[in-house]
Design an enzyme around this catalytic site. Structure first.
Site, short mmCIF file in Angstrom:
data_model
loop_
_atom_site.label_atom_id
_atom_site.label_comp_id
_atom_site.label_asym_id
_atom_site.label_seq_id
_atom_site.Cartn_x
_atom_site.Cartn_y
_atom_site.Cartn_z
N THR A 129 0.79 -1.20 0.21
CA THR A 129 -0.02 -0.06 0.09
C THR A 129 0.82 1.12 -0.17
O THR A 129 1.88 1.28 0.49
CB THR A 129 -0.93 -0.06 1.25
OG1 THR A 129 -1.51 1.18 1.52
CG2 THR A 129 -0.06 -0.52 2.71
N ASP A 130 0.37 2.46 -0.48
CA ASP A 130 1.19 3.61 -0.38
C ASP A 130 0.97 4.19 0.97
O ASP A 130 1.83 5.19 1.18
CB ASP A 130 0.20 4.85 -1.26
CG ASP A 130 -1.26 4.88 -1.09
OD1 ASP A 130 -1.71 4.34 -0.06
OD2 ASP A 130 -1.92 5.91 -1.71
N GLU A 131 0.32 3.41 1.71
CA GLU A 131 0.30 3.97 3.43
C GLU A 131 1.63 3.69 3.91
O GLU A 131 1.98 4.40 5.00
CB GLU A 131 -0.74 3.34 4.10
CG GLU A 131 -2.02 3.80 3.38
CD GLU A 131 -3.17 3.37 4.23
OE1 GLU A 131 -3.39 3.32 5.60
OE2 GLU A 131 -4.42 3.21 3.61
N TYR A 154 -1.49 -0.50 11.06
CA TYR A 154 -1.90 -1.38 9.88
C TYR A 154 -0.35 -0.87 8.82
O TYR A 154 0.09 -1.84 8.26
CB TYR A 154 -3.02 -0.75 9.29
CG TYR A 154 -3.12 -0.82 7.76
CD1 TYR A 154 -3.34 -2.02 7.32
CD2 TYR A 154 -3.00 0.00 6.56
CE1 TYR A 154 -3.35 -2.61 5.93
CE2 TYR A 154 -3.30 -0.31 5.34
CZ TYR A 154 -3.26 -1.39 4.80
OH TYR A 154 -3.27 -1.95 3.52
N LYS A 158 2.37 -3.30 7.31
CA LYS A 158 2.62 -3.47 5.82
C LYS A 158 3.99 -3.15 5.67
O LYS A 158 4.60 -3.86 4.80
CB LYS A 158 1.56 -2.77 4.94
CG LYS A 158 0.08 -3.24 5.24
CD LYS A 158 -0.06 -4.41 4.54
CE LYS A 158 0.00 -4.60 3.15
NZ LYS A 158 -0.37 -5.84 2.50
#
Ligand code: NAD
Ligand code: TYD
Length: 339
Positions: A129-131, A154, A158
């Site tokens: 994810t870009d997060e 989260y 990741k």
């Protein structure tokens, strides 16, 4: 790359089920195996239409035994691709309790990597994810060189899983690629995430909870485009490389919600500002130039086309939405398999 089979982890979730639908439509020659633990986010009803075309293994990525069964079901490693999507995926849940996130996203990824390496899989795509890049100010874009700076349990879990994939490549020459995608929308998304939540609430004339001032920006990509990007990386990605995926479609949450309300013909008075999410990342935006230049992927769906498609899908899927919201979907597996 000539693959005979693809093992998808987390194939009963939102992106996983869309990916399996796409594989079954476009690559009928492939054997497709789905390893999924069926957590609250996994729903086999998402796969009803392709049930006969896929082999389901009910199992956990944290279990070497379960992963071994799935790899055996998929066949010979040298002709197998693995697309790893199984994860705990909701930021708000990770704020309440991060343990499952570390367990599935970090430990589960290492168990899977070890088993895939022993099995000699030809290609492994880790769907991230870009997060993991943290938050942007009002300017700039995330590139693959942006330092990792995750802000939620989260995104931290990741980022941890991304680093394990990177380490497997550097240490063992493991053929892993990493994708980092922006926010997806489309069919089969669990209605705890913003878009299906507001569609479902608005249809019932219930309040739409908007965190903080609603000016948090996300780059929205139609899920089918994400699936096609993953497929491009599976086929043509270079091991050890990271590919950012995005829709070049930045929207503040409030504007997104207003667009959905206009689509549904519902009043903006349903919008309700609520307490902000702790540690809420202000803005995500992706530079997807690398995957475009190197693998020839660009999004096919504009927001103007895909948002109405998505809203219509949820309007038509009353039963699906009701069963998910009531929790009845959890009985699906028991009814189907008698256990
Ligand atoms: P989801 O929560 O809808 O689905 C996750 C799936 O994984 C479920 O089917 C669940 O049963 C399964 N699962 C969970 N723990 C498991 C375990 N221990 N073993 C086996 N299966 C398990 O998630 P999603 O939105 O489809 O996201 C899929 C992947 O894509 C995730 O890795 C997520 O981080 C990533 N991602 C999501 C988005 C997005 O906008 N949704 C954007 C970028 C990246
Ligand atoms: P979400 O769909 O949870 O995705 P992510 O946190 O991974 O980006 O949330 C998208 C944006 O919408 C995010 O800025 C948080 C916000 N949001 C709300 O304002 N209200 C809600 O009820 C939810 C679930 C999210």
């Amino acid at each position: 790359m000539a693959l005979d089979s693809v093992l998808v982890t987390g194939g009963a979730g939102f992106i996983g089920s869309n990916f399996i639908h796409m594989l079954c439509e476009e690559r009928p020659e492939l054997r497709v195996v789905n390893l999924d633990a069926l957590t609250y986010a996994g729903n086999l009803a998402n796969l009803t239409a392709v049930e006969d075309r896929t082999h389901f293994v009910h199992g956990d990525v944290r279990s070497a035994e379960d992963v071994g069964k799935a790899l055996d079901a998929a066949g010979e490693g040298s002709k197998m691709g693995v697309v790893h999507m199984a994860a705990e995926s909701h930021v708000d849940r990770s704020i309440i309790d991060g343990e499952a996130f570390v367990s599935t996203n970090v430990v589960g990824t290492q168990v899977l990597l070890d088993a895939c390496r022993a099995h000699g899989v030809a290609r492994f795509v880790h769907v991230s994810t870009d997060e993991v890049y943290g938050s942007l100010g009002s300017e700039g874009l995330f590139t693959e060189r942006t330092p990792l700076a995750p802000n939620s349990p989260y995104s931290a879990s990741k980022a941890g899983s991304d680093l394990l994939v990177r380490a497997a490549f550097h240490t063992h020459g493991f053929p892993g690629c990493i994708t980092r995608c922006s926010n997806n929308y489309g069919p089969y998304q669990f209605p705890e995430k913003l878009l299906p939540l507001i569609i479902a609430n608005a249809q019932e004339d219930r309040d739409l909870p908007i965190y903080g001032d609603g000016m948090y920006v996300r780059d929205w990509l139609y899920v089918r485009d994400h699936c096609e990007a993953i497929s491009a990386v599976l086929e043509r990605g270079v091991p050890g490389e990271v590919y950012n995926i995005g829709g070049n479609n930045e929207l503040a949450n409030l504007n997104l919600v207003k667009r959905v309300l206009a689509e549904l013909g519902k009043p903006e008075s349903l919008i309700t500002f609520v307490d902000d999410r702790p540690g809420h990342d202000r803005r995500y935006a992706i530079d997807a130039g690398k995957i475009g230049r190197e693998l020839g992927w660009t999004p096919r769906f504009t927001f103007e086309r895909a948002l109405p498609l998505t809203v219509r899908w949820y309007q038509a899927q009353v039963e699906w939405l009701q069963s998910v919201r009531s929790g009845d979907y959890r009985d699906y597996y028991r009814r189907q398999y008698g256990r």
